[in-house]
Scaffold this motif. Structure first.
Motif, PDB file in Angstrom:
ATOM      1  N   LEU A   1       4.707  -8.562  -1.282  1.00 22.47           N
ATOM      2  CA  LEU A   1       5.001  -7.894  -2.342  1.00 22.47           C
ATOM      3  C   LEU A   1       6.144  -8.862  -3.384  1.00 22.47           C
ATOM      4  O   LEU A   1       5.880  -8.862  -4.549  1.00 22.47           O
TER       5      LEU A   1
ATOM      6  N   ARG B   1       0.163  -8.462  -4.116  1.00 20.78           N
ATOM      7  CA  ARG B   1      -0.208  -7.642  -3.956  1.00 20.78           C
ATOM      8  C   ARG B   1       0.090  -6.908  -5.454  1.00 20.78           C
ATOM      9  O   ARG B   1       1.024  -7.406  -6.147  1.00 20.78           O
ATOM     10  N   GLN B   2      -0.959  -6.022  -6.077  1.00 21.87           N
ATOM     11  CA  GLN B   2      -0.788  -5.692  -7.574  1.00 21.87           C
ATOM     12  C   GLN B   2      -0.072  -4.165  -7.471  1.00 21.87           C
ATOM     13  O   GLN B   2       0.147  -3.584  -6.519  1.00 21.87           O
TER      14      GLN B   2
ATOM     15  N   ARG C   1       3.914   0.719   1.237  1.00 20.51           N
ATOM     16  CA  ARG C   1       4.911   1.606   0.370  1.00 20.51           C
ATOM     17  C   ARG C   1       4.688   2.935   0.484  1.00 20.51           C
ATOM     18  O   ARG C   1       5.331   3.697  -0.024  1.00 20.51           O
TER      19      ARG C   1
ATOM     20  N   VAL D   1       3.104  -3.722  -8.467  1.00 14.97           N
ATOM     21  CA  VAL D   1       4.532  -3.784  -7.912  1.00 14.97           C
ATOM     22  C   VAL D   1       5.611  -4.187  -8.774  1.00 14.97           C
ATOM     23  O   VAL D   1       5.371  -4.730  -9.964  1.00 14.97           O
ATOM     24  N   HIS D   2       6.853  -3.527  -8.314  1.00 14.74           N
ATOM     25  CA  HIS D   2       7.880  -3.688  -9.186  1.00 14.74           C
ATOM     26  C   HIS D   2       8.908  -4.444  -8.308  1.00 14.74           C
ATOM     27  O   HIS D   2       8.707  -4.615  -7.053  1.00 14.74           O
TER      28      HIS D   2
ATOM     29  N   ASP E   1      -2.971   2.956  -4.508  1.00 22.40           N
ATOM     30  CA  ASP E   1      -2.553   1.418  -4.472  1.00 22.40           C
ATOM     31  C   ASP E   1      -3.057   0.280  -5.422  1.00 22.40           C
ATOM     32  O   ASP E   1      -4.122   0.987  -6.204  1.00 22.40           O
TER      33      ASP E   1
ATOM     34  N   ASP F   1      10.790  -3.306  -5.255  1.00 20.11           N
ATOM     35  CA  ASP F   1       9.997  -2.569  -4.230  1.00 20.11           C
ATOM     36  C   ASP F   1      10.457  -2.846  -2.956  1.00 20.11           C
ATOM     37  O   ASP F   1      10.469  -1.952  -2.030  1.00 20.11           O
TER      38      ASP F   1
ATOM     39  N   SER G   1       4.124   2.226  -6.216  1.00 21.03           N
ATOM     40  CA  SER G   1       5.272   1.447  -6.303  1.00 21.03           C
ATOM     41  C   SER G   1       6.611   2.464  -6.191  1.00 21.03           C
ATOM     42  O   SER G   1       6.793   3.202  -7.236  1.00 21.03           O
TER      43      SER G   1
END
Length: 233
Positions: free
Chosen positions: A182, A187-188, A25, A190-191, A65, A194, A77
């Motif tokens: 995602l 992954r951490q 991202r 995250v919205h 990240d 995204d 994010s």
């Protein structure tokens, strides 16, 4: 235009013109940071460097990240960053792949950082430059990330052909491993929005140019003429 698509590890020599692609991202986030008012983005070599820069410049905003961490103001994010006011601030960004790719070509004559949200502006910047050769740095998955490769191939086609349809390229990105990770929460930081935000074609009208400034690799937005303003269009 002669184009090459290389992973970071495949960069055995410094290209003249490099387009560093990270769709999910880093360089979607960078574009959102500029949209939220950031003046510039410093691409950090490491988390320690990012924290050291933040310590020297407490008014800067640091992004990384993964999950939130002490010393960092935000995570990588777009969905989370779009509600952050960065008006006039400098951002320090450190990510797993995107910032690493940009730093790997720091000696190039021209470095553009790209994703789908700035694809058209990136292509128009390359057209205006008129370069014979461009190296696209596919940052994810050792150069195999399909979302990055799809974006790189789309931009390359846009430079030489105005009628290129983005649909197939966006579908590839939507089906990529990164998009799945995602979406599935692998992954951490995250919205839920995204992936959709990373697939918004030409959301922003600027390209993003990185260059060395006092030994730091600094990313800045660069306005490009619209087709109506371009006399060659």
């Amino acid at each position: 235009m002669d184009t090459r698509f290389l992973g970071i590890a495949d960069l055995v020599e410094t290209p003249s013109v490099a387009v560093v692609v990270d769709v999910m991202r880093a360089f979607t986030v960078a574009a959102w940071a500029f949209a939220q008012g950031a003046e510039k983005i410093v691409l950090a070599e490491s988390l320690d460097e990012a924290l050291a820069l933040k310590a020297r410049h407490p008014d800067w905003a640091a992004i990384k990240d993964g999950p939130p961490a002490p010393g960092f103001d935000a995570v990588n994010s777009p969905g989370l960053l779009r509600s952050v006011d960065l008006g006039g601030r400098t951002v320090v960004q450190k990510t797993t792949a995107g910032t690493v790719g940009a730093l790997a070509v720091r000696e190039a004559q021209l470095v553009l950082c790209a994703s789908f949200v700035v694809a058209e502006a990136t292509a128009r910047h390359l057209q205006a430059r008129g370069s014979d050769g461009v190296t696209f740095v596919v940052t994810g998955e050792d150069g195999q990330a399909d979302e990055d490769l799809a974006c790189a191939e789309y931009i390359a086609r846009r430079v030489t052909g105005a009628g290129t349809d983005a649909a197939d390229y966006l579908r590839r990105a939507a089906r990529s491993r990164a998009a799945d990770e995602l979406t599935q929460g692998v992954r951490q930081g995250v919205h839920p929005d995204d992936v959709a935000l990373c697939l918004e074609l030409d959301r922003f009208p600027f390209a993003m140019v990185a260059a060395l400034e006092d030994s730091l690799m600094v990313l800045r937005p660069c306005a490009v003429p619209s087709p109506a303003e371009d006399p060659s269009a």
